[in-house]
Design a protein around this motif. Structure first.
Motif, PDB file in Angstrom:
ATOM      1  N   LYS A 149      -1.823  11.423   1.325  1.00 35.86           N
ATOM      2  CA  LYS A 149      -1.456  12.745   0.839  1.00 35.86           C
ATOM      3  C   LYS A 149      -0.308  12.649  -0.168  1.00 35.86           C
ATOM      4  O   LYS A 149      -0.296  13.327  -1.194  1.00 35.86           O
ATOM      5  N   GLU A 150       0.671  11.760   0.143  1.00 33.38           N
ATOM      6  CA  GLU A 150       1.851  11.632  -0.720  1.00 33.38           C
ATOM      7  C   GLU A 150       1.462  11.056  -2.087  1.00 33.38           C
ATOM      8  O   GLU A 150       1.935  11.508  -3.119  1.00 33.38           O
ATOM      9  N   GLU A 151       0.574  10.058  -2.047  1.00 31.86           N
ATOM     10  CA  GLU A 151       0.108   9.483  -3.316  1.00 31.86           C
ATOM     11  C   GLU A 151      -0.590  10.543  -4.167  1.00 31.86           C
ATOM     12  O   GLU A 151      -0.379  10.626  -5.373  1.00 31.86           O
ATOM     13  N   ALA A 152      -1.414  11.354  -3.486  1.00 34.62           N
ATOM     14  CA  ALA A 152      -2.135  12.405  -4.203  1.00 34.62           C
ATOM     15  C   ALA A 152      -1.152  13.407  -4.784  1.00 34.62           C
ATOM     16  O   ALA A 152      -1.309  13.865  -5.923  1.00 34.62           O
ATOM     17  N   ARG A 153      -0.098  13.704  -4.015  1.00 33.33           N
ATOM     18  CA  ARG A 153       0.928  14.640  -4.497  1.00 33.33           C
ATOM     19  C   ARG A 153       1.546  14.131  -5.797  1.00 33.33           C
ATOM     20  O   ARG A 153       1.851  14.898  -6.708  1.00 33.33           O
ATOM     21  N   GLY A 154       1.691  12.812  -5.861  1.00 34.48           N
ATOM     22  CA  GLY A 154       2.259  12.187  -7.051  1.00 34.48           C
ATOM     23  C   GLY A 154       1.424  12.414  -8.306  1.00 34.48           C
ATOM     24  O   GLY A 154       1.934  12.345  -9.422  1.00 34.48           O
ATOM     25  N   ARG A 155       0.141  12.717  -8.107  1.00 34.87           N
ATOM     26  CA  ARG A 155      -0.734  12.921  -9.260  1.00 34.87           C
ATOM     27  C   ARG A 155      -0.679  14.352  -9.799  1.00 34.87           C
ATOM     28  O   ARG A 155      -1.246  14.647 -10.837  1.00 34.87           O
ATOM     29  N   VAL A 156      -0.041  15.229  -9.023  1.00 31.23           N
ATOM     30  CA  VAL A 156       0.017  16.633  -9.421  1.00 31.23           C
ATOM     31  C   VAL A 156       1.363  16.897 -10.079  1.00 31.23           C
ATOM     32  O   VAL A 156       2.361  16.286  -9.722  1.00 31.23           O
ATOM     33  N   LYS A 157       1.394  17.788 -11.040  1.00 37.94           N
ATOM     34  CA  LYS A 157       2.618  18.143 -11.770  1.00 37.94           C
ATOM     35  C   LYS A 157       3.793  18.338 -10.801  1.00 37.94           C
ATOM     36  O   LYS A 157       3.657  19.015  -9.782  1.00 37.94           O
ATOM     37  N   TYR A 189      -7.229  20.225  -7.335  1.00 37.03           N
ATOM     38  CA  TYR A 189      -7.973  19.256  -6.535  1.00 37.03           C
ATOM     39  C   TYR A 189      -7.749  17.847  -7.064  1.00 37.03           C
ATOM     40  O   TYR A 189      -7.874  17.600  -8.265  1.00 37.03           O
ATOM     41  N   VAL A 190      -7.405  16.931  -6.146  1.00 39.46           N
ATOM     42  CA  VAL A 190      -7.222  15.534  -6.516  1.00 39.46           C
ATOM     43  C   VAL A 190      -8.222  14.710  -5.715  1.00 39.46           C
ATOM     44  O   VAL A 190      -8.271  14.805  -4.482  1.00 39.46           O
ATOM     45  N   ASN A 191      -9.022  13.938  -6.403  1.00 41.62           N
ATOM     46  CA  ASN A 191     -10.022  13.092  -5.753  1.00 41.62           C
ATOM     47  C   ASN A 191      -9.360  12.178  -4.727  1.00 41.62           C
ATOM     48  O   ASN A 191      -8.455  11.417  -5.064  1.00 41.62           O
ATOM     49  N   ALA A 192      -9.810  12.254  -3.484  1.00 39.90           N
ATOM     50  CA  ALA A 192      -9.154  11.506  -2.418  1.00 39.90           C
ATOM     51  C   ALA A 192      -9.565  10.034  -2.418  1.00 39.90           C
ATOM     52  O   ALA A 192      -9.013   9.238  -1.679  1.00 39.90           O
ATOM     53  N   LEU A 193     -10.539   9.680  -3.217  1.00 39.75           N
ATOM     54  CA  LEU A 193     -10.977   8.288  -3.272  1.00 39.75           C
ATOM     55  C   LEU A 193     -10.359   7.568  -4.465  1.00 39.75           C
ATOM     56  O   LEU A 193      -9.928   6.423  -4.362  1.00 39.75           O
ATOM     57  N   THR A 194     -10.292   8.257  -5.612  1.00 34.30           N
ATOM     58  CA  THR A 194      -9.803   7.595  -6.814  1.00 34.30           C
ATOM     59  C   THR A 194      -8.433   8.097  -7.257  1.00 34.30           C
ATOM     60  O   THR A 194      -7.770   7.471  -8.071  1.00 34.30           O
ATOM     61  N   GLY A 195      -8.001   9.233  -6.720  1.00 32.89           N
ATOM     62  CA  GLY A 195      -6.700   9.768  -7.108  1.00 32.89           C
ATOM     63  C   GLY A 195      -6.721  10.531  -8.417  1.00 32.89           C
ATOM     64  O   GLY A 195      -5.671  10.868  -8.958  1.00 32.89           O
ATOM     65  N   GLN A 196      -7.909  10.832  -8.939  1.00 36.63           N
ATOM     66  CA  GLN A 196      -7.976  11.584 -10.187  1.00 36.63           C
ATOM     67  C   GLN A 196      -7.851  13.074  -9.949  1.00 36.63           C
ATOM     68  O   GLN A 196      -8.391  13.593  -8.968  1.00 36.63           O
TER      69      GLN A 196
END
Lengths: 458, 263
Positions: free
Chosen positions: A388-396, A434-441
């Motif tokens: 979840k934290e990594e995904a958060r990093g991908r969002v503004k 939405y952030v792809n949970a597999l690739t982080g996009q």
């Protein structure tokens, strides 16, 4: 005096009246001319635009075949998409009947859609492979043909002072024979050629695979009309059914309907004056596809929360467990709830059921499971590859997040994607990212438009 | 005698002049309508409702307010609700006049709202109505957004196409419009589908400009919220009046009221 009156006054009055009518008629004629010019000009412009868009599509397609870098490809493909959509839009405004241009429109739509699908793939790191290349060459050839035909047609139109307005009004006698059907016949020829375009295999909303997709959530038991009638009656439990009648179906119901079904109209015993209830039961699986009670709701006694509880309970009674409400919309004295399936803590948006509750009695006045029945199957939800934290990093970073959860969202129309769903505020507006949970996009951004009647409930 | 002739001719010329002028002025208005096509209705609403209407775009973003003198479908909806609940007993004409004003005040005092005779967001909510014209910034894919302009446009098409049909038949017509938007062989916007030349008779003969009744609006809303009684059909026709040979080659899926629905 009397003789004079007859000899001078009456004729002069008549003459004056005639002149007045003449002036009036002249005005009318002038107006008609003006309108015709306006109409003609706008059709001419439409035609020029259409031609330009098609040419741009053709040119960009040939560039894509040459381009080597991913960035260049994505730019060109999005340009193709935009130009093809514009061409399609202009074509849809031409004064010719739909049946003569349907296939050409479809071709343009699919070109746009296909290039967008490849652009998306490119961004995800999949290079344009031989198959895509072949399809692109094919598309380029057809677009080439299309733009040639259009310039041919345009030359003729320009030569013969052809009036689109006349085509529209079907004023045949004003035009000579060659002119009269030129636009139609040319486009019909095109249409025949377009029939030969190969089916494109890709994942986009307009692909043939999507339009022909078979429902997944029905099961395989075949149900007869009598059984369906019983199912419909049972669905209305608690209410006494006075009369039930079936809508006549067409010959092709089983072949072309999205969900082949029996459709009934029901009159209740207690409600002689109230309007009918409509209900649909699928032929395969015997599931209720939708139900609507069209009675008017005048009073509002229940709160939205109470209505939501009723809707939830109703779904559980019907065997739909673990459905969670995500959105509600208030209208016409009713509240419509969108329920999505929840499986292992993941919200599955494609499996959607809508329930409408009347705010006077809490009765279910609408039910729609078409989406659920089309999409639902037993999914093996993959493990998220990033936290979840990594995904958060991908969002503004200054996106103010209120809620995070895992969700499966429909990607275009065939595939589904496991995503982290971030709901929050940015510059005063509500968004869902939405952030792809597999690739982080970062795959999708939704903006929520506030409306006093609609509420997100998660 | 000459005098009589002179007076008579002056009289006729003036009449003739005014008649042509009048007709000209009228047709001029028509011409402008022709350009503004589907925006026409929403423009009207925005103009009458926003207090200091600056432009259409801003007006539609601001919360809508109905006051004495407002006109349009929203006023009709308010009057309809008030009529149903017994606060109002005059004609539902879409004009916010004295009777509507009194009815609104009565309704507000009964429901613990500020008694000002103005229908703002709170009063509208208490009436179970929405006045806000929300703009859909994210395209058609932003799920569940109120799309009032689309709804009125569809409702107008439904009203023109299927008056006298059962309710399910109206929803079916609205669903056909939406199915077309989704299909590659048709334009990709609601307005594009409805105004496609020759697609709907109600558009060709101008019936689409009639203001829709409540049932059509309800049908449009039900269809936009997902109900599709046609199971994905893109065509419908009345077998008693259909003239096109081509339409008979369509594949019939279901028959609702007078219409056949097919692909």
């Amino acid at each position: 005096m009397k003789v004079k009156f007859k000899k001078i006054v009456v004729p002069s009055i008549l003459v004056i009246a005639l002149v007045a009518i003449g002036i009036w008629g002249g005005y009318q004629y002038k107006l008609k001319e003006e309108y015709e010019i306006v109409l003609n000009n706008s059709y001419q412009r439409l035609f020029y635009d259409l031609k330009a868009h098609v040419e741009n599509v053709q040119v960009s397609l040939s560039k894509v075949l040459l381009a080597e870098s991913k960035e260049q490809n994505v730019l060109l493909l999005t340009k193709i998409m935009q130009e093809a959509y514009s061409a399609e839009e202009k074509l849809g405004q031409m004064p010719v009947s739909h049946s003569d241009i349907a296939k050409t429109e479809k071709f343009l739509n699919q070109v746009a859609d296909y290039s967008f699908a490849i652009a998306e793939d490119s961004l995800e790191g999949k290079p344009i492979d031989a198959k895509n290349r072949e399809a692109l060459v094919n598309l380029q050839n057809y677009t080439d043909y299309l733009s040639k035909e259009l310039s041919e047609l345009h030359k003729k139109i320009a030569d013969k002072n052809f009036s689109f307005g006349a085509v529209k009004r079907k004023e045949r006698r004003d035009l000579d024979k060659t002119n009269e059907n030129m636009l139609n016949t040319r486009l019909i020829q095109l249409e025949e050629k377009m029939t030969e375009t190969p089916e494109l295999i890709y994942d986009g909303p307009f692909s043939d695979q999507v339009t022909n997709v078979k429902p997944k959530g029905l099961g395989d038991k075949t149900v007869s009309a009598e059984e369906a009638e019983k199912i419909a009656k049972e669905f209305m439990n608690g209410n006494k059914v006075a009369k039930i009648s079936m809508f006549e179906e067409g010959e092709q119901m089983n072949k072309t309907a999205r969900i082949p079904a029996y459709t009934f109209s029901i009159t209740m015993q207690n409600g002689k004056n109230s309007p009918a209830i409509y209900i649909s039961v699928s032929k395969t699986g015997g599931k209720v596809v939708w139900m609507t009670n069209t009675r008017a709701v005048t009073e509002k006694k229940l709160s939205v929360q109470q209505a939501q509880d009723k809707a939830q309970k109703f779904l559980e009674d019907k065997g739909y467990k673990s459905m969670e409400p995500n959105y509600s919309l208030k209208y016409d004295g009713t509240v419509l709830f969108n329920f999505a399936l929840e499986q292992n803590g993941v919200t599955i948006y494609p499996d959607l059921i809508k329930v409408k509750i009347a705010l006077d009695s809490g009765e279910v006045v609408g039910y729609d499971a078409a989406q659920f029945l089309k999409a639902h199957y037993k999914r093996d939800i993959p493990q998220p590859q990033i936290s979840k934290e990594e995904a958060r990093g991908r969002v503004k970073t200054n996106f103010d997040i209120e809620n995070v959860r895992l969700a499966i969202i429909p990607k275009s129309s065939l595939e589904e994607q496991l995503c982290y769903e971030f709901k929050g505020k940015y510059q005063g507006s509500d968004f869902i990212v939405y952030v792809n949970a597999l690739t982080g996009q970062e795959t999708k951004i939704l903006k929520i438009i506030k409306n006093e009647n609609g509420t997100l409930t998660f | 005698m000459k005098k009589i002739v002179l007076i008579a001719s002056i009289f006729f010329l003036t009449v003739a002049f005014f008649v042509t002028y009048y007709i000209h002025a009228n047709t001029q208005v028509d011409k402008e309508d022709w350009f503004s096509d589907n925006r026409e209705e929403s423009l009207d609403e925005a103009e009458t409702s926003a207090v200091d209407s600056i432009n259409y775009y801003e007006a539609s973003l601001a919360p809508k307010v109905l006051t004495w003198g407002s006109r349009g479908q929203d006023v009709k909806n308010v009057q309809w609700k008030l009529l149903q609940w017994g606060y109002f007993n005059s004609a539902v004409d879409g004009i916010y006049g004295e009777r509507t004003y009194r009815a609104v005040r009565w309704f507000q005092s009964k429901n613990g709202l500020t008694v000002d005779g103005v229908v703002g967001p709170k009063t509208a909510a208490a009436l179970g109505l929405s006045l806000g014209v929300a703009r859909d910034a994210g395209g058609a894919k932003t799920a569940g957004v109120s799309r009032n302009e689309d709804i009125t446009l569809i409702a107008r098409a439904v009203h023109g196409e299927s008056r006298g049909e059962p309710y399910i038949g109206k929803v079916a017509v609205a669903a056909v419009i939406l199915n077309r938007v989704e299909h590659p062989s048709f334009p990709n916007t609601i307005a594009g589908v409805i105004y496609q030349p020759g697609a709907f008779t109600a558009v060709s003969d101008g019936q689409i400009n009639l203001s829709p009744d409540n049932e059509s609006l309800k049908a449009a809303r039900d269809a936009i919220n997902g109900w599709d009684p046609t199971y994905g059909c893109r065509y419908y026709w009345n077998p008693a009046t259909a003239t096109s040979k081509w339409i008979w080659s369509r594949e019939v899926v279901i028959k609702i009221g007078k219409h056949w629905f097919g692909n």
